[in-house]
Write a protein that holds these residues in place. Structure first.
Motif, PDB file in Angstrom:
ATOM      1  N   ALA A 242     -61.547  -4.105  28.808  1.00  0.00           N
ATOM      2  CA  ALA A 242     -60.429  -5.046  28.750  1.00  0.00           C
ATOM      3  C   ALA A 242     -59.794  -5.074  27.367  1.00  0.00           C
ATOM      4  O   ALA A 242     -58.573  -5.180  27.231  1.00  0.00           O
ATOM      5  CB  ALA A 242     -60.911  -6.448  29.147  1.00  0.00           C
ATOM      6  N   LEU A 243     -60.625  -4.962  26.322  1.00  0.00           N
ATOM      7  CA  LEU A 243     -60.101  -5.029  24.957  1.00  0.00           C
ATOM      8  C   LEU A 243     -59.153  -3.862  24.673  1.00  0.00           C
ATOM      9  O   LEU A 243     -58.053  -4.046  24.139  1.00  0.00           O
ATOM     10  CB  LEU A 243     -61.251  -5.042  23.950  1.00  0.00           C
ATOM     11  CG  LEU A 243     -60.865  -5.138  22.480  1.00  0.00           C
ATOM     12  CD1 LEU A 243     -60.130  -6.445  22.198  1.00  0.00           C
ATOM     13  CD2 LEU A 243     -62.090  -5.025  21.579  1.00  0.00           C
TER      14      LEU A 243
ATOM     15  N   ASN B 279     -54.004  -1.605  23.584  1.00  0.00           N
ATOM     16  CA  ASN B 279     -53.101  -0.457  23.708  1.00  0.00           C
ATOM     17  C   ASN B 279     -52.645  -0.323  25.153  1.00  0.00           C
ATOM     18  O   ASN B 279     -52.994   0.645  25.838  1.00  0.00           O
ATOM     19  CB  ASN B 279     -53.793   0.835  23.233  1.00  0.00           C
ATOM     20  CG  ASN B 279     -52.821   1.998  23.080  1.00  0.00           C
ATOM     21  OD1 ASN B 279     -51.644   1.900  23.434  1.00  0.00           O
ATOM     22  ND2 ASN B 279     -53.309   3.105  22.554  1.00  0.00           N
ATOM     23  N   PRO B 280     -51.857  -1.285  25.627  1.00  0.00           N
ATOM     24  CA  PRO B 280     -51.454  -1.269  27.033  1.00  0.00           C
ATOM     25  C   PRO B 280     -50.544  -0.093  27.384  1.00  0.00           C
ATOM     26  O   PRO B 280     -50.531   0.370  28.513  1.00  0.00           O
ATOM     27  CB  PRO B 280     -50.699  -2.602  27.213  1.00  0.00           C
ATOM     28  CG  PRO B 280     -50.247  -2.978  25.843  1.00  0.00           C
ATOM     29  CD  PRO B 280     -51.283  -2.444  24.904  1.00  0.00           C
ATOM     30  N   VAL B 281     -49.807   0.424  26.408  1.00  0.00           N
ATOM     31  CA  VAL B 281     -48.844   1.492  26.685  1.00  0.00           C
ATOM     32  C   VAL B 281     -49.551   2.822  26.939  1.00  0.00           C
ATOM     33  O   VAL B 281     -49.314   3.489  27.934  1.00  0.00           O
ATOM     34  CB  VAL B 281     -47.833   1.628  25.535  1.00  0.00           C
ATOM     35  CG1 VAL B 281     -46.927   2.834  25.741  1.00  0.00           C
ATOM     36  CG2 VAL B 281     -46.997   0.360  25.417  1.00  0.00           C
ATOM     37  N   HIS B 282     -50.435   3.231  26.012  1.00  0.00           N
ATOM     38  CA  HIS B 282     -51.075   4.543  26.141  1.00  0.00           C
ATOM     39  C   HIS B 282     -52.529   4.461  26.598  1.00  0.00           C
ATOM     40  O   HIS B 282     -53.077   5.450  27.083  1.00  0.00           O
ATOM     41  CB  HIS B 282     -51.039   5.305  24.806  1.00  0.00           C
ATOM     42  CG  HIS B 282     -49.665   5.591  24.306  1.00  0.00           C
ATOM     43  ND1 HIS B 282     -48.733   6.272  25.044  1.00  0.00           N
ATOM     44  CD2 HIS B 282     -49.056   5.288  23.133  1.00  0.00           C
ATOM     45  CE1 HIS B 282     -47.608   6.380  24.352  1.00  0.00           C
ATOM     46  NE2 HIS B 282     -47.773   5.797  23.186  1.00  0.00           N
TER      47      HIS B 282
ATOM     48  N   PRO C   8     -57.494   6.244  18.779  1.00  0.00           N
ATOM     49  CA  PRO C   8     -57.978   5.042  18.110  1.00  0.00           C
ATOM     50  C   PRO C   8     -56.968   3.892  18.128  1.00  0.00           C
ATOM     51  O   PRO C   8     -55.763   4.115  18.237  1.00  0.00           O
ATOM     52  CB  PRO C   8     -58.175   5.525  16.666  1.00  0.00           C
ATOM     53  CG  PRO C   8     -57.176   6.613  16.489  1.00  0.00           C
ATOM     54  CD  PRO C   8     -57.055   7.285  17.837  1.00  0.00           C
ATOM     55  N   VAL C   9     -57.476   2.673  18.043  1.00  0.00           N
ATOM     56  CA  VAL C   9     -56.650   1.488  17.825  1.00  0.00           C
ATOM     57  C   VAL C   9     -57.285   0.722  16.665  1.00  0.00           C
ATOM     58  O   VAL C   9     -58.484   0.469  16.687  1.00  0.00           O
ATOM     59  CB  VAL C   9     -56.602   0.547  19.056  1.00  0.00           C
ATOM     60  CG1 VAL C   9     -55.674  -0.638  18.782  1.00  0.00           C
ATOM     61  CG2 VAL C   9     -56.169   1.297  20.303  1.00  0.00           C
ATOM     62  N   LEU C  10     -56.469   0.396  15.673  1.00  0.00           N
ATOM     63  CA  LEU C  10     -56.946  -0.444  14.573  1.00  0.00           C
ATOM     64  C   LEU C  10     -56.510  -1.860  14.883  1.00  0.00           C
ATOM     65  O   LEU C  10     -55.335  -2.092  15.153  1.00  0.00           O
ATOM     66  CB  LEU C  10     -56.342   0.002  13.238  1.00  0.00           C
ATOM     67  CG  LEU C  10     -56.971  -0.698  12.023  1.00  0.00           C
ATOM     68  CD1 LEU C  10     -58.302  -0.059  11.674  1.00  0.00           C
ATOM     69  CD2 LEU C  10     -56.038  -0.670  10.820  1.00  0.00           C
ATOM     70  N   VAL C  11     -57.455  -2.791  14.912  1.00  0.00           N
ATOM     71  CA  VAL C  11     -57.100  -4.188  15.139  1.00  0.00           C
ATOM     72  C   VAL C  11     -57.299  -4.931  13.827  1.00  0.00           C
ATOM     73  O   VAL C  11     -58.418  -5.019  13.316  1.00  0.00           O
ATOM     74  CB  VAL C  11     -57.961  -4.816  16.263  1.00  0.00           C
ATOM     75  CG1 VAL C  11     -57.451  -6.209  16.600  1.00  0.00           C
ATOM     76  CG2 VAL C  11     -57.954  -3.939  17.512  1.00  0.00           C
TER      77      VAL C  11
END
Lengths: 220, 220
Positions: B43-44, B49-52, B56-59
């Motif tokens: 879910a996180l 990153n709902p688009v792709h 990686p995602v930096l929060v």
């Protein structure tokens, strides 16, 4: 400042149009050098972009900058006294870069399929295209421009693709205004700006060119 | 800044994720590493990153930044007092962005085809891969790093792919060192730095991972 600025471009290229809009927004005088990509590539182009041999290339004081989004960031950094293209806040800047990158990854390839495919493939391309525009419309929200109160980086990245809207609608038999009224309104709002109006190719000329190319590909 | 909350959503074998780990290490930023399951996406990740829906995602303080090169630029701007990645001169900055983009367009795509294709397609990918590395060798010249005397943006973009070289060589049956000794020498030099050696994964583990992927996708 007597800056020597030349733009190597091709009239139909949405990537070249991005650079034209940015230079117009910054009121930079430059020499426009049309590169006929149908014939042999010019020595100048091969010298200025030896890696990809593509347009647009911005040549500033004899030194080339390649790749349209990299050129936009360069223009924004050099002519920084006027019309900032990117936000100053690092997080907002990252968001602008994300959406311009999304436009590069998705909109160009998918919109090309709208006039180079038919049947089931075309229907699939239309579906992808609608998903892109839906995401972009949501990102635009109630703002007049993606950049907020003024035209910015994302607006400039996306606007050139609007030259093909009439063609996509005609071939694909759909209406962008009906499905995505905010996007249509945004295009019309941007076209009121001289920097945009004089930089975008005329939709009729784009349409003519695409129809000719389709004949060559065996369509219609 | 003690109050900063930084989380990295990542997959251990991803060279794009390693770019971000290296960038954070260079800046001395403390962060929480969160390994993601890309088969059953959590879910996180979907929220950040709902688009792709990719890593990686930096929060940073609850707000997501996506796309590895955009994240690296964001890190450079936010933690700007230490180890600058990009040059301050706009033209040099444009050149750094060009070569990092080249790594994305060429090294990643050709590398991927080496382990996913066979026969002629694989041979073409190997050739494209080596040609691209040779262009990078030319750009490196006599400098210790692409960034000059210290590691910079292009180094961060490129060196994580070294961890996949062993997999490419074994699957593709060729030697990258034989063709590009200068580039391998450069990678060895980078690995002597603690920030690099602790951010990059073991190439043998990456190879096992690629073998598992090939089995899963039905490629022999």
């Amino acid at each position: 400042m007597a800056d020597e600025v030349t733009l190597l471009d091709f009239w139909l290229s949405p990537f070249g149009m991005r650079v034209k809009i940015a230079l117009a927004e910054k009121e930079v005088k430059y020499e426009y050098s049309e590169q006929n990509l149908m014939n042999r590539k010019s020595d100048l182009l091969l010298k200025m972009n030896p890696v990809y041999k593509k347009i647009p290339v911005l040549v500033h004081h004899g030194k080339p900058v390649c790749e349209s989004l990299i050129i936009l960031q360069y223009i924004d950094a050099v002519w920084k006294g006027k019309a900032p293209l990117l936000p100053s806040d690092p997080y907002e800047r990252a968001q602008s870069m994300f959406w311009a990158d999304f436009i590069d990854r998705k909109v160009h390839d998918i919109s090309k399929k709208l006039w180079t495919t038919k049947g089931e493939e075309l229907e699939a391309a239309k579906k992808d295209f609608f998903e892109c525009l839906e995401l972009l419309e949501r990102e635009l929200g109630e703002k007049p421009y993606f950049g907020g109160e003024a035209l910015g980086y994302v607006d400039i990245a996306l606007l050139p693709f609007s030259c093909g809207f009439y063609t996509y609608e005609t071939i694909g038999d759909f209406s962008i205004e009906a499905r995505f009224p905010k996007i249509r309104a945004w295009v019309d709002r941007c076209l009121k700006k001289e920097s945009v109006a004089k930089s975008l190719a005329e939709p009729e000329k784009v349409h003519e060119f695409i129809l000719e190319t389709r004949k060559g590909l065996g369509f219609d | 800044m003690a109050s900063d909350q930084v989380t990295l959503l990542d997959l251990w074998a991803s060279p794009f994720g390693m770019r971000v780990r290296l960038a954070l290490a260079e800046k001395g930023v403390k962060y929480e590493y969160s390994e993601q399951d890309l088969v059953n996406k959590g879910a996180l990740l979907l929220q950040m990153n709902p688009v792709h829906k990719k890593i990686p995602v930096l929060v940073h303080n609850g707000k997501p930044v996506c796309e590895s090169l955009i994240i690296v630029q964001y890190i450079d701007e936010v933690w700007k007092d230490k180890a600058p990645f990009l040059p301050s001169d706009p033209y040099q900055r444009a050149q750094s962005r060009f070569w990092a983009d080249f790594v994305d367009k060429k090294i990643y795509d050709f590398g991927r085809k080496i382990w996913t294709e066979k026969g002629e397609d694989q041979e073409a990918a190997k050739k494209g891969f080596i040609d691209s590395l040779k262009l990078l060798e030319g750009e490196l010249g006599d400098k210790p790093y692409f960034g000059g005397e210290t590691i910079g943006y292009v180094d961060i973009a490129l060196v994580p792919f070294y961890t996949w070289f062993y997999a490419y060589e074994t699957i593709g049956n060729f030697s990258i060192e034989a063709e590009c000794p200068k580039l391998i020498g450069y990678c060895m030099r980078c690995l002597k730095k603690e920030t690099v050696s602790k951010s990059l994964e073991d190439p043998k583990k990456v190879y096992d991972f690629v073998v598992m992927l090939r089995k899963k996708f039905g490629i022999e």
